[in-house]
Motif scaffolding. Structure first.
Motif, mmCIF file in Angstrom:
data_model
loop_
_atom_site.group_PDB
_atom_site.id
_atom_site.type_symbol
_atom_site.label_atom_id
_atom_site.label_comp_id
_atom_site.label_asym_id
_atom_site.label_seq_id
_atom_site.Cartn_x
_atom_site.Cartn_y
_atom_site.Cartn_z
ATOM 1 N N ASP A 43 0.813 -1.221 0.000
ATOM 2 C CA ASP A 43 0.000 0.000 0.000
ATOM 3 C C ASP A 43 0.846 1.271 0.000
ATOM 4 O O ASP A 43 0.337 2.349 -0.288
ATOM 5 C CB ASP A 43 -0.930 0.031 1.217
ATOM 6 C CG ASP A 43 -2.011 -1.033 1.142
ATOM 7 O OD1 ASP A 43 -2.273 -1.546 0.031
ATOM 8 O OD2 ASP A 43 -2.593 -1.352 2.193
ATOM 9 N N ASN A 44 2.133 1.146 0.323
ATOM 10 C CA ASN A 44 3.002 2.311 0.407
ATOM 11 C C ASN A 44 3.956 2.439 -0.785
ATOM 12 O O ASN A 44 4.822 3.317 -0.789
ATOM 13 C CB ASN A 44 3.824 2.252 1.694
ATOM 14 C CG ASN A 44 2.937 2.301 2.916
ATOM 15 O OD1 ASN A 44 2.071 3.144 3.030
ATOM 16 N ND2 ASN A 44 3.130 1.371 3.826
ATOM 17 N N LEU A 45 3.819 1.580 -1.787
ATOM 18 C CA LEU A 45 4.701 1.621 -2.946
ATOM 19 C C LEU A 45 4.251 2.695 -3.932
ATOM 20 O O LEU A 45 3.057 2.969 -4.047
ATOM 21 C CB LEU A 45 4.711 0.264 -3.655
ATOM 22 C CG LEU A 45 5.179 -0.930 -2.841
ATOM 23 C CD1 LEU A 45 5.078 -2.193 -3.687
ATOM 24 C CD2 LEU A 45 6.593 -0.738 -2.332
ATOM 25 N N THR A 46 5.208 3.249 -4.639
ATOM 26 C CA THR A 46 4.856 4.186 -5.704
ATOM 27 C C THR A 46 4.244 3.395 -6.851
ATOM 28 O O THR A 46 4.440 2.179 -6.972
ATOM 29 C CB THR A 46 6.089 4.945 -6.229
ATOM 30 O OG1 THR A 46 7.014 4.001 -6.761
ATOM 31 C CG2 THR A 46 6.741 5.782 -5.137
ATOM 32 N N VAL A 47 3.525 4.081 -7.717
ATOM 33 C CA VAL A 47 2.909 3.428 -8.862
ATOM 34 C C VAL A 47 3.984 2.797 -9.747
ATOM 35 O O VAL A 47 3.837 1.675 -10.215
ATOM 36 C CB VAL A 47 2.053 4.442 -9.664
ATOM 37 C CG1 VAL A 47 1.569 3.831 -10.958
ATOM 38 C CG2 VAL A 47 0.892 4.918 -8.827
ATOM 39 N N GLY A 48 5.082 3.509 -9.955
ATOM 40 C CA GLY A 48 6.157 2.994 -10.793
ATOM 41 C C GLY A 48 6.748 1.707 -10.251
ATOM 42 O O GLY A 48 6.995 0.756 -11.006
ATOM 43 N N CYS A 49 6.969 1.649 -8.969
ATOM 44 C CA CYS A 49 7.520 0.451 -8.339
ATOM 45 C C CYS A 49 6.523 -0.702 -8.439
ATOM 46 O O CYS A 49 6.893 -1.814 -8.808
ATOM 47 C CB CYS A 49 7.874 0.733 -6.879
ATOM 48 S SG CYS A 49 8.535 -0.701 -5.994
ATOM 49 N N ALA A 50 5.272 -0.440 -8.145
ATOM 50 C CA ALA A 50 4.254 -1.487 -8.206
ATOM 51 C C ALA A 50 4.132 -2.045 -9.627
ATOM 52 O O ALA A 50 4.029 -3.265 -9.815
ATOM 53 C CB ALA A 50 2.908 -0.942 -7.735
ATOM 54 N N LYS A 51 4.178 -1.174 -10.631
ATOM 55 C CA LYS A 51 4.097 -1.624 -12.023
ATOM 56 C C LYS A 51 5.308 -2.471 -12.392
ATOM 57 O O LYS A 51 5.182 -3.472 -13.092
ATOM 58 C CB LYS A 51 4.004 -0.429 -12.967
ATOM 59 C CG LYS A 51 2.645 0.208 -13.008
ATOM 60 C CD LYS A 51 2.614 1.335 -14.028
ATOM 61 C CE LYS A 51 1.245 1.963 -14.111
ATOM 62 N NZ LYS A 51 1.194 3.042 -15.110
ATOM 63 N N GLU A 52 6.479 -2.071 -11.928
ATOM 64 C CA GLU A 52 7.697 -2.819 -12.242
ATOM 65 C C GLU A 52 7.666 -4.198 -11.589
ATOM 66 O O GLU A 52 8.094 -5.190 -12.188
ATOM 67 C CB GLU A 52 8.931 -2.037 -11.804
ATOM 68 C CG GLU A 52 10.209 -2.549 -12.377
ATOM 69 C CD GLU A 52 10.290 -2.508 -13.893
ATOM 70 O OE1 GLU A 52 10.965 -3.376 -14.461
ATOM 71 O OE2 GLU A 52 9.688 -1.617 -14.519
ATOM 72 N N ILE A 53 7.146 -4.286 -10.380
ATOM 73 C CA ILE A 53 7.006 -5.576 -9.705
ATOM 74 C C ILE A 53 6.090 -6.491 -10.507
ATOM 75 O O ILE A 53 6.402 -7.665 -10.719
ATOM 76 C CB ILE A 53 6.489 -5.399 -8.257
ATOM 77 C CG1 ILE A 53 7.583 -4.764 -7.395
ATOM 78 C CG2 ILE A 53 6.022 -6.722 -7.667
ATOM 79 C CD1 ILE A 53 7.133 -4.337 -6.017
ATOM 80 N N LEU A 54 4.966 -5.952 -10.985
ATOM 81 C CA LEU A 54 4.046 -6.757 -11.796
ATOM 82 C C LEU A 54 4.700 -7.205 -13.093
ATOM 83 O O LEU A 54 4.513 -8.339 -13.534
ATOM 84 C CB LEU A 54 2.777 -5.965 -12.105
ATOM 85 C CG LEU A 54 1.787 -5.821 -10.963
ATOM 86 C CD1 LEU A 54 0.632 -4.918 -11.366
ATOM 87 C CD2 LEU A 54 1.267 -7.183 -10.545
ATOM 88 N N LYS A 55 5.477 -6.330 -13.701
ATOM 89 C CA LYS A 55 6.164 -6.664 -14.946
ATOM 90 C C LYS A 55 7.127 -7.822 -14.736
ATOM 91 O O LYS A 55 7.146 -8.781 -15.512
ATOM 92 C CB LYS A 55 6.908 -5.431 -15.461
ATOM 93 C CG LYS A 55 7.557 -5.607 -16.794
ATOM 94 C CD LYS A 55 8.194 -4.297 -17.223
ATOM 95 C CE LYS A 55 8.970 -4.450 -18.498
ATOM 96 N NZ LYS A 55 9.672 -3.213 -18.859
ATOM 97 N N VAL A 56 7.919 -7.768 -13.676
ATOM 98 C CA VAL A 56 8.869 -8.838 -13.377
ATOM 99 C C VAL A 56 8.116 -10.128 -13.043
ATOM 100 O O VAL A 56 8.489 -11.214 -13.489
ATOM 101 C CB VAL A 56 9.822 -8.435 -12.232
ATOM 102 C CG1 VAL A 56 10.636 -9.618 -11.738
ATOM 103 C CG2 VAL A 56 10.738 -7.317 -12.691
ATOM 104 N N LYS A 57 7.050 -9.999 -12.287
ATOM 105 C CA LYS A 57 6.246 -11.164 -11.912
ATOM 106 C C LYS A 57 5.712 -11.863 -13.164
ATOM 107 O O LYS A 57 5.754 -13.079 -13.273
ATOM 108 C CB LYS A 57 5.096 -10.710 -11.006
ATOM 109 C CG LYS A 57 4.380 -11.778 -10.282
ATOM 110 C CD LYS A 57 3.370 -11.142 -9.360
ATOM 111 C CE LYS A 57 2.749 -12.105 -8.412
ATOM 112 N NZ LYS A 57 1.790 -11.468 -7.520
ATOM 113 N N ASN A 58 5.209 -11.081 -14.123
ATOM 114 C CA ASN A 58 4.682 -11.647 -15.361
ATOM 115 C C ASN A 58 5.785 -12.281 -16.203
ATOM 116 O O ASN A 58 5.566 -13.294 -16.848
ATOM 117 C CB ASN A 58 3.945 -10.579 -16.162
ATOM 118 C CG ASN A 58 2.626 -10.200 -15.521
ATOM 119 O OD1 ASN A 58 2.030 -10.983 -14.806
ATOM 120 N ND2 ASN A 58 2.186 -8.985 -15.757
#
Length: 62
Positions: A43-58
Motif C-alpha cells: 500500500d506504500n509503494l509508488t505506482v512505478g515500483c508497483a508496475k515494475e514488480i508486476l512486470k517482473v512477476k509476469n
C-alpha cells in the motif's frame, strides 16, 4: 532468458530502490526477504515500483 531476467531485476532494484531503502531498511537481502517486505508494504509503494514488480512477476511466469 537468464540475461533478460537479470536485466529486469536490475531495473526493479533501480525503480524500487527508494521504497526498499525506506520501507525495508532493516531487512537483510536474500532468501526473498526484500520481496516479502515489499509485499507487506504494497500500500506504500509508488505506482512505478508497483508496475515494475508486476512486470517482473509476469516475466517469471513465461
Amino acid at each position: 532468458m537468464a540475461q533478460e531476467m537479470m536485466a529486469e531485476l536490475k531495473k526493479l532494484r533501480a525503480v524500487c530502490g527508494p521504497e526498499i531503502r525506506q520501507l525495508c531498511a532493516g531487512v537483510e537481502p536474500g532468501g526473498g526477504r526484500i520481496k516479502d517486505c515489499l509485499k507487506k508494504n504494497a500500500d506504500n509503494l509508488t505506482v512505478g515500483c508497483a508496475k515494475e514488480i508486476l512486470k517482473v512477476k509476469n516475466q517469471m511466469k513465461k
